[in-house]
Design an enzyme around this catalytic site. Structure first.
Site, PDB file in Angstrom:
ATOM      1  N   LEU A 533      -0.043  -2.596   7.687  1.00 49.47           N
ATOM      2  CA  LEU A 533      -1.294  -2.116   7.110  1.00 49.47           C
ATOM      3  C   LEU A 533      -1.609  -2.796   5.794  1.00 49.47           C
ATOM      4  CD1 LEU A 533      -0.856   1.719   7.735  1.00 49.47           C
ATOM      5  CD2 LEU A 533      -2.265   0.123   9.049  1.00 49.47           C
ATOM      6  N   GLY A 534      -0.604  -3.184   5.069  1.00 47.39           N
ATOM      7  CA  GLY A 534      -0.812  -3.798   3.759  1.00 47.39           C
ATOM      8  C   GLY A 534       0.500  -3.960   3.034  1.00 47.39           C
ATOM      9  N   GLY A 536       2.055  -3.627  -1.068  1.00 45.72           N
ATOM     10  CA  GLY A 536       1.857  -3.323  -2.474  1.00 45.72           C
ATOM     11  C   GLY A 536       3.035  -3.758  -3.308  1.00 45.72           C
ATOM     12  N   GLY A 537       3.040  -3.300  -4.564  1.00 41.49           N
ATOM     13  CA  GLY A 537       4.100  -3.706  -5.470  1.00 41.49           C
ATOM     14  C   GLY A 537       5.459  -3.182  -5.067  1.00 41.49           C
ATOM     15  N   PHE A 538       5.487  -2.060  -4.341  1.00 38.33           N
ATOM     16  CA  PHE A 538       6.758  -1.474  -3.922  1.00 38.33           C
ATOM     17  C   PHE A 538       7.292  -2.111  -2.642  1.00 38.33           C
ATOM     18  CE2 PHE A 538       9.197   1.887  -1.700  1.00 38.33           C
ATOM     19  CZ  PHE A 538      10.156   2.150  -2.664  1.00 38.33           C
ATOM     20  N   VAL A 541       3.645  -1.715   3.976  1.00 42.05           N
ATOM     21  CA  VAL A 541       3.259  -0.449   4.590  1.00 42.05           C
ATOM     22  C   VAL A 541       2.925  -0.705   6.057  1.00 42.05           C
ATOM     23  CG1 VAL A 541       1.720   1.539   4.501  1.00 42.05           C
ATOM     24  CG2 VAL A 541       2.309   0.319   2.394  1.00 42.05           C
ATOM     25  N   ASP A 652      -2.901   7.609 -13.029  1.00 43.45           N
ATOM     26  CA  ASP A 652      -3.318   6.338 -12.419  1.00 43.45           C
ATOM     27  C   ASP A 652      -4.436   6.578 -11.404  1.00 43.45           C
ATOM     28  OD1 ASP A 652      -3.257   3.595 -12.285  1.00 43.45           O
ATOM     29  OD2 ASP A 652      -1.735   3.539 -10.722  1.00 43.45           O
TER      30      ASP A 652
END
Length: 877
Positions: A533-534, A536-538, A541, A652
């Site tokens: 799905l994508g 990120g920084g972690f 997904v 955030d």
């Protein structure tokens, strides 16, 4: 008598000097000021309220010149009407002739490389000459904007006019078939000769003179440590100053310094205050309060420039720290392109006292080794002088390209860059990051042995090692599983059970459903990239299916090499396992096995709110749908602030952290930074600044004092995002428009807010609804937190606004679905085990279970570190 006469003369001289200083202190009033909106129909106003005249029938256009006027066929959401939406187009050489008084002038050219009828945007290649100077050569506004990821472009030059007339000539390229030239706006403003003088030539023992025969192109002008300054905030010359964060190298950004006091900046005799606005000198960037760290790194900025030219680098200084008033308290070195420009910079030594501005000029030459390269500026504490403080400071910066000997200022096409829409502050704080060269890591290397003994800091050590050896193939991970984290509270863990690296599970049982790694692999078809799905920084997904395919989930798998780690992992689990609300994302469970850290969430079919506002192939959201989404998000935030046992500050809030399920119900996500609010006897939480630039509460940023009103500020930015369909921070825009918050506030102030809204929404918003939403957003962006409304007030106003919109659309005043379940009493809600139970919703705020708050488990201590959860954020942070 003789002594009295001498005293009298000295007294008169002092009065004269004072009088001269008072005269010089006034803002500059330009003798020539021409704002020409090319091809426009009559007089128009820009977003700063300045009046522009048309060039149609103008005295500046000599008779017999061939050209046409044209309107751009498309207005992108970021593009202001004036002076960009009309143009004058030339198929042959064309000259504007401006009668001017002699002296220095700022010449500013404005280009919008759009499609104009009968003209191919890619064929707009041309040269521009001003008098004897070549400003642009074979210039393609389209290619330049594409490479820089800009929608439109402005250029600023400083040229001395001696003859009384300035001719500006546009010439289509002879090298490009069917080429043409065009211009959207021309601005000419007189300015005093504030850049003339002799500067030190960096890297040599020579000097460089800026005189009347020197033409300059401004390439960068920064308010270091402060916010952007619009043309109206300048000192009469309509210069634009942008913030410096986009140009800071690496992750060691130092500390932004704001006077935040009732102090007066006193310009010295001989330095007029129009050299730079007082706002430049009232803010600064320093290295920070820790000498050991400061000695280990350089405070660095880098700037992409053309080679084969000399550059004037003007540095602005003002010592604003209340405890620095004497010489040798703060002394530092200045390096430009790795050459020493100033070995012993001491602002107090230059000015003799604090709160007095000063500037220093340096000239550096960049040889033509490649078409473009980075120009570096670095500051480092001076140790030889043994100052009281190992630190450095800078308030402002201007960089000008200097014309070559043949009068040329034209350079190469900029290199393509990857624009970042959101700059994440948590990733650029010096306490947990280092620059690319690993200098910080080297500085604290002596303490690694001691830190290594404490298991809790294993991730910190490995990160430093990774930074120090980032060019090495042997990269150390900073990964600590939750079980090891648990054990480090009491002793150094020995939980490793076998040589494969698996760890004994000791995570608390109340943190949600625990998945085995085998279950996760099955749910994602062994992390099939087709399910991605994508990222990120972690980590990545994936879309997954659990419970024999009955439940769709989003599975976030942590990357062991990520800067984000166990603190965020744990905070996310603990927060979401204790909170339940329709408009908060639901955490189903987690997996912690074989060094894996994985989180499992409800699947959000429609992704993030941002994916439906800009840079998307999705259809535009209707105005009502945007309101409904914001009402849902406001409801979730309001619950965090008032409905739990303790106030929870999200820290955030942004459009990438508002997710949309298959029914378009908005859910607030990303609790890796969340912080428990202050106790009853405190007004704020003192904490290190974290968040995302563009959304960051300026009061929190200045004072490191966090309140729930920081979330309110961020939500105000979100409201303007849905109105304008543009990012909160867009470095590609003109300097005054980079920050959406600043641009929106300015547009509201001058009564032009309706001109910056998403073109798709024009004519579709009820005036009364527009008024309530915009006024609510403006109040959310108040500079002082106490002046902002509560989230409950925001929610109430948005509910009122949507009723007004519905009344106009269909005569109905019904509540939308996303809000209706927030209001009734004796509603049904799920407890933390997922079972339906009687609930009471008081004022739409506090959900209870059998008389006990749903968040009765104490949330104290749930602090965030780096940004963590972005379930559907394709770009991360």
């Amino acid at each position: 008598m003789k002594n009295r006469n001498i005293y009298f003369l000295l007294e008169q001289l002092s009065c004269f000097v004072l009088l001269v200083h008072v005269v010089l202190a006034a803002n500059y009033a330009p003798r020539d000021k021409i704002l020409l909106n090319c091809g426009a129909n009559g007089e128009t106003s820009d977003i700063d309220g300045r009046k522009w005249i048309t060039d149609i029938g103008s005295k500046y256009v000599p008779p017999g010149m061939n050209s046409i006027v044209s309107d751009a066929t498309l207005q992108k959401p970021s593009v202001p009407i004036t002076p960009y939406m009309t143009a004058r187009v030339f198929s042959s050489e064309y000259t504007y002739s401006f009668p001017l008084a002699s002296g220095r002038k700022f010449l500013r050219l404005y280009f919008y490389p759009a499609d104009y009828p009968n003209f191919d945007v890619t064929k707009g290649v041309f040269s521009v000459n001003a008098g004897q100077y070549t400003l642009l050569k074979n210039f393609s506004a389209y290619d330049t904007a594409t490479n820089l990821n800009y929608d439109f472009i402005s250029k600023e030059y400083s040229i001395n006019v001696e003859s009384g007339t300035l001719n500006v000539t546009f010439t289509p390229s002879r090298d490009t078939p069917n080429s043409y030239a065009f211009i959207n706006g021309i601005e000419i403003v007189s300015h005093p000769d504030i850049y003339a003088g002799t500067s030190m030539l960096v890297g040599t023992f020579g000097s460089f003179d800026i005189d009347n025969f020197t033409a300059l192109e401004n390439v960068y002008r920064l308010n270091v440590g402060g916010q952007a300054i619009s043309v109206n905030g300048d000192t009469g010359m309509y210069r634009q100053w942008e913030g410096d964060t986009a140009y800071i190298f690496g992750t060691a950004i130092g500390v932004s310094v704001d006077t935040d006091q009732n102090i007066t900046i006193s310009y010295p005799a001989g330095m007029p205050d129009y050299v730079a606005p007082v706002d430049v000198y009232e803010t600064a960037r320093s290295m920070g309060p820790t000498p050991e760290i400061n000695l280990g790194f350089n405070l660095s900025w880098y700037f992409d420039v053309d080679t084969g030219f000399s550059y004037l680098v003007r540095l602005h200084f003002c010592e604003v720290a209340p405890d620095i008033t004497k010489i040798n308290q703060r002394v530092f070195e200045i390096f430009i392109n790795n050459e020493t420009a100033q070995p012993d910079a001491d602002v107090i030594a230059w000015t003799t006292k604090s709160k007095v501005p000063v500037y220093k000029d340096y000239v550096v030459y960049l040889p033509s080794e490649s078409p473009r390269q980075d120009l570096w500026l670095k500051l480092h504490p001076n140790t030889y002088m043994k100052p009281n403080r190992f630190d450095a400071i800078l308030n402002g910066l201007e960089i000008f390209k200097i014309n070559s000997s043949d009068g040329n200022l034209a350079g190469a096409l900029p290199n393509p860059i990857q624009k970042q829409d959101i700059i994440d502050l948590s990733r650029v704080l010096p306490h947990d990051s280092g620059n690319k060269n690993g200098i910080i890591g080297g500085a604290i290397g002596g303490g690694i042995a001691a830190i290594f003994l404490v298991g809790f800091f294993l991730c910190f050590v490995s990160r430093r090692r990774k930074e120090k050896n980032q060019n090495s193939s042997d990269v150390t991970s900073n990964w600590i599983p939750l079980s090891l984290y648990e054990n480090t509270h009491s002793s150094i863990s020995t939980a490793k059970t076998n040589t494969t690296g698996s760890y004994a599970r000791s995570a608390p049982s109340n943190l949600g459903r625990h998945f085995s790694f085998a279950e996760i692999k099955a749910a994602t078809n062994n992390f099939d990239e087709a399910r991605l799905l994508g990222e990120g920084g972690f980590g990545k997904v994936y879309k997954g299916e659990i419970d024999d395919g009955k439940t769709e989930v989003a599975i976030k798998r942590g990357n062991p090499l990520s800067d984000q780690g166990v603190n965020e992992f744990r905070t996310e689990i603990e927060m979401l396992s204790k909170l339940r609300h329709r408009h908060l994302v639901s955490l189903i469970g987690y997996c912690e096995e074989d060094t894996e850290m994985i989180l499992v969430y409800d699947y959000m079919a429609h992704g993030t709110l941002r994916e439906h506002l800009y840079k998307t192939q999705n259809l535009p959201l209707t105005w009502k749908k945007r309101l409904e989404i914001c009402i849902g998000a406001a409801s979730g935030l309001n619950y965090l602030h008032t409905g739990a046992k303790h106030t929870i500050i999200h820290r955030d809030v942004k459009t990438t952290n508002i997710l949309l399920d298959k029914n378009w119900v908005a859910k607030v996500s990303d609790f890796g930074l969340s912080k428990t609010g202050p106790a009853m006897d405190h007004s704020h939480v003192s904490t290190v600044v974290k968040g995302s630039f563009g959304y960051l509460d300026p009061e929190y940023y200045r004072r490191q004092k966090l309140t729930e009103k920081s979330d309110v500020y961020s939500f105000g930015v979100v409201l303007f995002e849905i109105l304008t369909a543009r990012p909160a921070l867009d470095p590609a825009l003109p300097k005054e428009q980079v920050s959406l918050a600043e641009w929106a506030l300015h547009s509201h102030k001058v009564g032009m807010l309706d001109q910056i809204i998403d073109p798709y929404l024009r004519g579709k918003i009820a005036p009364e609804c527009f008024k309530i939403v915009t006024e609510t957003a403006v109040k959310c962006l108040a500079d002082v937190g106490t002046d902002r409304p509560s989230m409950w007030d925001v929610l109430h106003n948005l509910n009122t606004a949507i009723k007004l919109q519905e009344s106009r659309d269909d005569g109905s005043a019904n509540m939308v679905d996303e809000v209706s379940d927030e209001m009734p009493l004796n509603a049904k809600s799920k407890n933390i085990d997922g079972n339906l139970t009687d609930s009471t919703i008081s004022n739409g705020l506090s959900t209870t279970l059998g008389g006990q708050s749903l968040a009765t488990v104490d949330s104290d201590g749930l602090t965030g570190s780096d940004v963590f959860s972005q379930i559907m954020n394709l770009n991360g942070r």
